[in-house]
Structure formats: C-alpha cells, structure tokens
Write a protein that holds these residues in place. Structure first.
Motif, PDB file in Angstrom:
ATOM      1  N   LEU A  63     -10.707 -15.385   1.356  1.00  0.00           N
ATOM      2  CA  LEU A  63      -9.392 -15.307   1.996  1.00  0.00           C
ATOM      3  C   LEU A  63      -8.485 -14.299   1.293  1.00  0.00           C
ATOM      4  O   LEU A  63      -7.753 -13.552   1.948  1.00  0.00           O
ATOM      5  N   ALA A  64      -8.525 -14.273  -0.021  1.00  0.00           N
ATOM      6  CA  ALA A  64      -7.696 -13.320  -0.761  1.00  0.00           C
ATOM      7  C   ALA A  64      -8.119 -11.887  -0.465  1.00  0.00           C
ATOM      8  O   ALA A  64      -7.267 -10.999  -0.305  1.00  0.00           O
ATOM      9  N   GLY A  65      -9.407 -11.648  -0.382  1.00  0.00           N
ATOM     10  CA  GLY A  65      -9.884 -10.302  -0.060  1.00  0.00           C
ATOM     11  C   GLY A  65      -9.462  -9.878   1.330  1.00  0.00           C
ATOM     12  O   GLY A  65      -9.027  -8.730   1.545  1.00  0.00           O
ATOM     13  N   ASN A  66      -9.576 -10.782   2.302  1.00  0.00           N
ATOM     14  CA  ASN A  66      -9.151 -10.450   3.661  1.00  0.00           C
ATOM     15  C   ASN A  66      -7.643 -10.262   3.750  1.00  0.00           C
ATOM     16  O   ASN A  66      -7.173  -9.384   4.485  1.00  0.00           O
ATOM     17  N   ALA A  67      -6.869 -11.060   3.029  1.00  0.00           N
ATOM     18  CA  ALA A  67      -5.415 -10.900   3.026  1.00  0.00           C
ATOM     19  C   ALA A  67      -5.042  -9.546   2.433  1.00  0.00           C
ATOM     20  O   ALA A  67      -4.161  -8.843   2.963  1.00  0.00           O
ATOM     21  N   PHE A  68      -5.698  -9.151   1.367  1.00  0.00           N
ATOM     22  CA  PHE A  68      -5.427  -7.847   0.764  1.00  0.00           C
ATOM     23  C   PHE A  68      -5.750  -6.729   1.751  1.00  0.00           C
ATOM     24  O   PHE A  68      -4.986  -5.769   1.894  1.00  0.00           O
ATOM     25  N   ASN A  69      -6.886  -6.854   2.437  1.00  0.00           N
ATOM     26  CA  ASN A  69      -7.254  -5.825   3.422  1.00  0.00           C
ATOM     27  C   ASN A  69      -6.229  -5.740   4.544  1.00  0.00           C
ATOM     28  O   ASN A  69      -5.894  -4.637   5.000  1.00  0.00           O
ATOM     29  N   LEU A  70      -5.728  -6.878   5.007  1.00  0.00           N
ATOM     30  CA  LEU A  70      -4.705  -6.865   6.053  1.00  0.00           C
ATOM     31  C   LEU A  70      -3.411  -6.214   5.575  1.00  0.00           C
ATOM     32  O   LEU A  70      -2.769  -5.473   6.325  1.00  0.00           O
ATOM     33  N   ILE A  71      -3.038  -6.471   4.339  1.00  0.00           N
ATOM     34  CA  ILE A  71      -1.828  -5.849   3.780  1.00  0.00           C
ATOM     35  C   ILE A  71      -2.006  -4.344   3.697  1.00  0.00           C
ATOM     36  O   ILE A  71      -1.096  -3.574   4.038  1.00  0.00           O
ATOM     37  N   VAL A  72      -3.168  -3.883   3.258  1.00  0.00           N
ATOM     38  CA  VAL A  72      -3.423  -2.442   3.156  1.00  0.00           C
ATOM     39  C   VAL A  72      -3.394  -1.798   4.537  1.00  0.00           C
ATOM     40  O   VAL A  72      -2.795  -0.738   4.734  1.00  0.00           O
ATOM     41  N   VAL A  73      -4.012  -2.430   5.529  1.00  0.00           N
ATOM     42  CA  VAL A  73      -4.011  -1.875   6.895  1.00  0.00           C
ATOM     43  C   VAL A  73      -2.592  -1.841   7.453  1.00  0.00           C
ATOM     44  O   VAL A  73      -2.188  -0.851   8.080  1.00  0.00           O
ATOM     45  N   ALA A  74      -1.814  -2.884   7.242  1.00  0.00           N
ATOM     46  CA  ALA A  74      -0.434  -2.908   7.725  1.00  0.00           C
ATOM     47  C   ALA A  74       0.399  -1.828   7.039  1.00  0.00           C
ATOM     48  O   ALA A  74       1.207  -1.153   7.696  1.00  0.00           O
ATOM     49  N   ALA A  75       0.211  -1.632   5.735  1.00  0.00           N
ATOM     50  CA  ALA A  75       0.947  -0.592   5.014  1.00  0.00           C
ATOM     51  C   ALA A  75       0.554   0.793   5.512  1.00  0.00           C
ATOM     52  O   ALA A  75       1.427   1.666   5.683  1.00  0.00           O
ATOM     53  N   LEU A  76      -0.723   1.014   5.771  1.00  0.00           N
ATOM     54  CA  LEU A  76      -1.162   2.309   6.299  1.00  0.00           C
ATOM     55  C   LEU A  76      -0.618   2.543   7.704  1.00  0.00           C
ATOM     56  O   LEU A  76      -0.196   3.658   8.041  1.00  0.00           O
ATOM     57  N   ALA A  77      -0.609   1.501   8.531  1.00  0.00           N
ATOM     58  CA  ALA A  77      -0.061   1.642   9.877  1.00  0.00           C
ATOM     59  C   ALA A  77       1.424   1.952   9.821  1.00  0.00           C
ATOM     60  O   ALA A  77       1.929   2.814  10.556  1.00  0.00           O
TER      61      ALA A  77
END
Length: 120
Positions: free
Chosen positions: A96-110
C-alpha cells in the motif's frame, strides 16, 4: 526422532510460517528460494542428503545424526520465531505504501504538466 519425522516437521513449519506450498521438504526448499533463511535451507539440504544416504546401508553408517539434529533444531527455532500474520501485514502495508507513493508521484507529474502548459 528419525529423519523422515524431522523432514516432515521442517516441511510443516515452512508451510505454516512462510506459506510455501509443495509436497515434501525438497519441493518446499526448491520453491522457497530466497524467502527461506540460510540456516533453514542448509538444514533442509543436510536432511535431504542424509535421507538419500540412509537408503544405502554402507552410506547410512556415515550419517552424523548429532550434526543434523543440531541443524534442524536451529532451523526449527528460526521458523518458530516467524509470525505469519506479521509477515502478511508487513507485506500489505509495504504494498500500500508503494502504491500510495506511486500515486503521489503521478499526481505531482500531472500537476507539473498542467502548470507547464499554462492551463492553470
């Protein structure tokens, strides 16, 4: 305790504590790979070698039962300290922590792309 009983006990502990499936100790050691601690793998290999040696009468006299018993005791103690529920929850939390980090990175890039293009 004879060799087959030791092998069955070790195989049962591996399945119970680490959720490694298979029929017999050799299959579980093969499937376990790096998930098994080194002492458990070594004890399992020694036990399997002793079982193969016990099938031949001349080689059966060369088996060092004390060394195998000591290795199996160490392996059983190591497997006894592993908590299967803690392993599962740690895996779930890390996933879950890895997926949350990935979502944060994608949102920041978007957000960076939106700002860069001047849409915001």
């Amino acid at each position: 305790m004879d060799l087959q009983a030791r092998a069955d006990r070790l195989a049962h502990l591996i399945e119970e504590r680490l959720d490694i499936r298979g029929t017999g100790l050799s299959a579980k050691l093969g499937r376990g790979g790096r998930r098994l601690p080194r002492a458990v793998r070594d004890a399992g290999e020694q036990l399997l070698l002793a079982q193969r040696m016990a099938a031949t009468p001349k080689l059966a006299r060369q088996i060092d039962y004390d060394r195998i018993a000591a290795a199996c005791d160490v392996a059983e103690r190591m497997l006894g300290r592993i908590d299967p529920w803690e392993r599962r929850t740690t895996f779930a939390v890390n996933w879950l922590a890895g997926n949350a980090f990935n979502l944060i990175v994608v949102a920041a890039l978007a957000l960076a792309v939106i700002v860069w293009r001047g849409l915001m």
